[in-house]
Motif scaffolding. Structure first.
Motif, PDB file in Angstrom:
ATOM      1  N   SER A   1      -4.401  18.550 -65.260  1.00 48.60           N
ATOM      2  CA  SER A   1      -3.758  19.710 -65.052  1.00 48.60           C
ATOM      3  C   SER A   1      -4.062  20.021 -63.446  1.00 48.60           C
ATOM      4  CB  SER A   1      -3.734  20.989 -65.775  1.00 48.60           C
ATOM      5  OG  SER A   1      -5.396  21.366 -65.645  1.00 48.60           O
ATOM      6  N   ASP A   2      -5.281  20.093 -62.936  1.00 50.90           N
ATOM      7  CA  ASP A   2      -5.661  19.939 -61.748  1.00 50.90           C
ATOM      8  C   ASP A   2      -4.884  18.998 -60.848  1.00 50.90           C
ATOM      9  OD1 ASP A   2      -7.447  22.229 -62.133  1.00 50.90           O
ATOM     10  OD2 ASP A   2      -9.230  21.115 -62.260  1.00 50.90           O
ATOM     11  N   LEU A   3      -4.823  17.823 -61.161  1.00 49.03           N
ATOM     12  CA  LEU A   3      -4.125  16.821 -60.251  1.00 49.03           C
ATOM     13  C   LEU A   3      -2.673  17.042 -60.248  1.00 49.03           C
ATOM     14  CD1 LEU A   3      -5.604  13.220 -61.935  1.00 49.03           C
ATOM     15  CD2 LEU A   3      -5.890  14.349 -59.342  1.00 49.03           C
ATOM     16  N   HIS A   4      -2.297  17.946 -61.168  1.00 46.11           N
ATOM     17  CA  HIS A   4      -0.780  18.020 -61.223  1.00 46.11           C
ATOM     18  C   HIS A   4      -0.492  19.120 -60.134  1.00 46.11           C
ATOM     19  CE1 HIS A   4       3.306  19.985 -62.669  1.00 46.11           C
ATOM     20  NE2 HIS A   4       2.536  20.945 -62.585  1.00 46.11           N
ATOM     21  N   ARG A   5      -1.303  20.163 -60.006  1.00 51.77           N
ATOM     22  CA  ARG A   5      -1.329  21.310 -59.259  1.00 51.77           C
ATOM     23  C   ARG A   5      -1.632  20.619 -57.793  1.00 51.77           C
ATOM     24  NH1 ARG A   5      -5.428  24.929 -60.517  1.00 51.77           N
ATOM     25  NH2 ARG A   5      -5.843  23.828 -62.230  1.00 51.77           N
ATOM     26  N   VAL A   6      -2.269  20.053 -57.424  1.00 49.95           N
ATOM     27  CA  VAL A   6      -2.589  19.493 -56.228  1.00 49.95           C
ATOM     28  C   VAL A   6      -1.608  18.609 -55.607  1.00 49.95           C
ATOM     29  CG1 VAL A   6      -4.375  18.247 -54.765  1.00 49.95           C
ATOM     30  CG2 VAL A   6      -5.185  19.827 -56.515  1.00 49.95           C
TER      31      VAL A   6
ATOM     32  N   GLU B   1     -10.285  14.137 -47.349  1.00 55.12           N
ATOM     33  CA  GLU B   1      -9.184  14.965 -47.626  1.00 55.12           C
ATOM     34  C   GLU B   1      -9.242  14.931 -49.224  1.00 55.12           C
ATOM     35  OE1 GLU B   1      -7.091  16.624 -45.919  1.00 55.12           O
ATOM     36  OE2 GLU B   1      -8.395  16.138 -44.029  1.00 55.12           O
ATOM     37  N   ILE B   2     -10.249  14.613 -49.738  1.00 57.62           N
ATOM     38  CA  ILE B   2     -10.344  14.731 -51.271  1.00 57.62           C
ATOM     39  C   ILE B   2     -10.127  16.239 -51.575  1.00 57.62           C
ATOM     40  CG2 ILE B   2     -11.404  14.551 -53.594  1.00 57.62           C
ATOM     41  CD1 ILE B   2     -12.008  11.752 -52.476  1.00 57.62           C
ATOM     42  N   PRO B   3      -9.185  16.914 -52.556  1.00 54.69           N
ATOM     43  CA  PRO B   3      -9.134  18.225 -52.677  1.00 54.69           C
ATOM     44  C   PRO B   3     -10.223  18.681 -53.333  1.00 54.69           C
ATOM     45  CG  PRO B   3      -7.133  17.055 -53.748  1.00 54.69           C
ATOM     46  CD  PRO B   3      -8.076  15.984 -53.121  1.00 54.69           C
ATOM     47  N   THR B   4     -10.817  20.001 -52.936  1.00 53.28           N
ATOM     48  CA  THR B   4     -12.079  20.570 -53.387  1.00 53.28           C
ATOM     49  C   THR B   4     -11.995  20.955 -54.909  1.00 53.28           C
ATOM     50  OG1 THR B   4     -11.665  22.159 -51.183  1.00 53.28           O
ATOM     51  CG2 THR B   4     -13.174  22.695 -53.133  1.00 53.28           C
ATOM     52  N   VAL B   5     -10.824  21.023 -55.489  1.00 45.61           N
ATOM     53  CA  VAL B   5     -10.856  21.215 -56.910  1.00 45.61           C
ATOM     54  C   VAL B   5     -11.528  20.022 -57.697  1.00 45.61           C
ATOM     55  CG1 VAL B   5      -8.425  20.470 -57.609  1.00 45.61           C
ATOM     56  CG2 VAL B   5      -9.485  22.274 -58.941  1.00 45.61           C
TER      57      VAL B   5
ATOM     58  N   VAL C   1       2.749  16.262 -65.290  1.00 48.05           N
ATOM     59  CA  VAL C   1       1.708  16.033 -66.410  1.00 48.05           C
ATOM     60  C   VAL C   1       2.150  14.850 -67.186  1.00 48.05           C
ATOM     61  CG1 VAL C   1       0.315  17.259 -68.193  1.00 48.05           C
ATOM     62  CG2 VAL C   1       1.242  18.562 -66.168  1.00 48.05           C
ATOM     63  N   LYS C   2       3.259  14.583 -67.498  1.00 50.03           N
ATOM     64  CA  LYS C   2       3.511  13.681 -68.548  1.00 50.03           C
ATOM     65  C   LYS C   2       3.331  12.127 -67.805  1.00 50.03           C
ATOM     66  CE  LYS C   2       7.259  13.225 -71.713  1.00 50.03           C
ATOM     67  NZ  LYS C   2       8.860  13.611 -72.038  1.00 50.03           N
ATOM     68  N   ARG C   3       3.720  12.140 -66.584  1.00 46.37           N
ATOM     69  CA  ARG C   3       3.172  10.829 -65.773  1.00 46.37           C
ATOM     70  C   ARG C   3       1.629  10.603 -65.756  1.00 46.37           C
ATOM     71  NH1 ARG C   3       6.237   8.293 -60.563  1.00 46.37           N
ATOM     72  NH2 ARG C   3       5.629   6.356 -60.899  1.00 46.37           N
ATOM     73  N   LEU C   4       0.930  11.658 -65.133  1.00 46.84           N
ATOM     74  CA  LEU C   4      -0.593  11.544 -65.262  1.00 46.84           C
ATOM     75  C   LEU C   4      -1.265  11.244 -66.566  1.00 46.84           C
ATOM     76  CD1 LEU C   4      -1.051  14.688 -62.855  1.00 46.84           C
ATOM     77  CD2 LEU C   4      -1.098  12.267 -62.374  1.00 46.84           C
ATOM     78  N   ASN C   5      -0.589  11.620 -67.496  1.00 47.30           N
ATOM     79  CA  ASN C   5      -1.003  11.189 -69.079  1.00 47.30           C
ATOM     80  C   ASN C   5      -0.715   9.963 -69.320  1.00 47.30           C
ATOM     81  OD1 ASN C   5      -2.437  13.677 -70.404  1.00 47.30           O
ATOM     82  ND2 ASN C   5      -0.483  14.616 -70.628  1.00 47.30           N
ATOM     83  N   ARG C   6       0.251   9.626 -68.880  1.00 48.02           N
ATOM     84  CA  ARG C   6       0.699   7.996 -69.170  1.00 48.02           C
ATOM     85  C   ARG C   6      -0.290   7.096 -68.413  1.00 48.02           C
ATOM     86  NH1 ARG C   6       6.183   8.338 -68.521  1.00 48.02           N
ATOM     87  NH2 ARG C   6       5.980   8.224 -66.372  1.00 48.02           N
ATOM     88  N   LEU C   7      -0.551   7.683 -66.900  1.00 45.59           N
ATOM     89  CA  LEU C   7      -1.628   6.595 -66.231  1.00 45.59           C
ATOM     90  C   LEU C   7      -2.573   6.488 -66.714  1.00 45.59           C
ATOM     91  CD1 LEU C   7      -0.511   7.941 -62.480  1.00 45.59           C
ATOM     92  CD2 LEU C   7       0.160   5.662 -63.619  1.00 45.59           C
ATOM     93  N   ILE C   8      -3.391   7.690 -67.425  1.00 41.73           N
ATOM     94  CA  ILE C   8      -4.705   7.750 -67.813  1.00 41.73           C
ATOM     95  C   ILE C   8      -4.892   7.190 -69.210  1.00 41.73           C
ATOM     96  CG2 ILE C   8      -6.751   9.252 -68.494  1.00 41.73           C
ATOM     97  CD1 ILE C   8      -6.050  10.880 -65.733  1.00 41.73           C
TER      98      ILE C   8
END
Length: 194
Positions: free
Chosen positions: A77-82, A155-159, A87-94
């Motif tokens: 969810s943090d990657l999705h926001r940044v 430039e890696i996000p702080t979150v 989210v569906k694509r991120l879930n598929r990747l991981i």
């Protein structure tokens, strides 16, 4: 007597070699088989070394993988926001493609910074990742220590950085000299003379 000492030394060194081999990790078809004594465990995680060409950055990414392993959904969810990736694509990747959290972060970071489509970054990732991230970066003509590499790293996000900081709170803190606030200036023994 001398023969006994030599034989004993040889036996001890052979035991050391055998125990080291027993504790090694073998990677076969992206399945890691850890053998420790008689206990065998199997993990299905992408275990290819990160190898960005920067040891400190590699350690950060390794710590990120370790920290995120227990909170994958929050990380997604943090990657999705940044990065504004579904989210569906991120879930598929991981989960489906077994990419490590650090790999997903670097793929998204590369897409953001180069402006290249995520599909193209993933294609190069699959092609060059077995050789390490250094090979993936090199395919985009990004070299360790170059200006672009340094910016990519900074430039890696702080979150995302917070995951590593929270995970390492219990570990050793950096040692250094701390200056005391309000310390008085040292005065010479002679005082102020005019």
């Amino acid at each position: 007597m001398m023969k006994k000492i030599v034989l004993l030394t040889l036996l001890i060194s052979m035991l050391g070699v055998l125990s080291a081999q027993a504790n090694q990790t073998r990677v076969t078809n992206n399945v890691t088989i850890n053998t420790v004594s008689t206990v065998n465990t199997v993990n299905t995680v992408n275990t290819v070394a990160i190898n960005t060409g920067d040891v400190e950055f590699d350690q950060f990414l390794f710590r990120l993988d370790t920290a995120v392993s227990t909170r994958t959904d929050v990380y997604i969810s943090d990657l999705h926001r940044v990065f504004n990736v579904p989210v569906k694509r991120l879930n598929r990747l991981i989960h489906n493609q077994n990419m490590s959290p650090a790999d997903v972060l670097l793929v998204l970071q590369m897409a953001k910074m180069t402006g290249a489509p995520l599909k193209r970054i993933l294609q190069r990732y699959r092609q060059f990742r077995p050789k390490g991230w250094r090979a993936v970066f090199t395919s985009f003509e990004i070299y360790p220590g170059s200006r672009f590499f340094i910016i990519l790293r900074q430039e890696i996000p702080t979150v995302i950085i917070r995951y590593v900081e929270q995970w390492s709170k219990g570990s050793k803190k950096k040692k250094g000299s701390k200056k005391k606030k309000g310390s008085k200036k040292k005065r010479g023994s002679k005082g102020n003379r005019r």
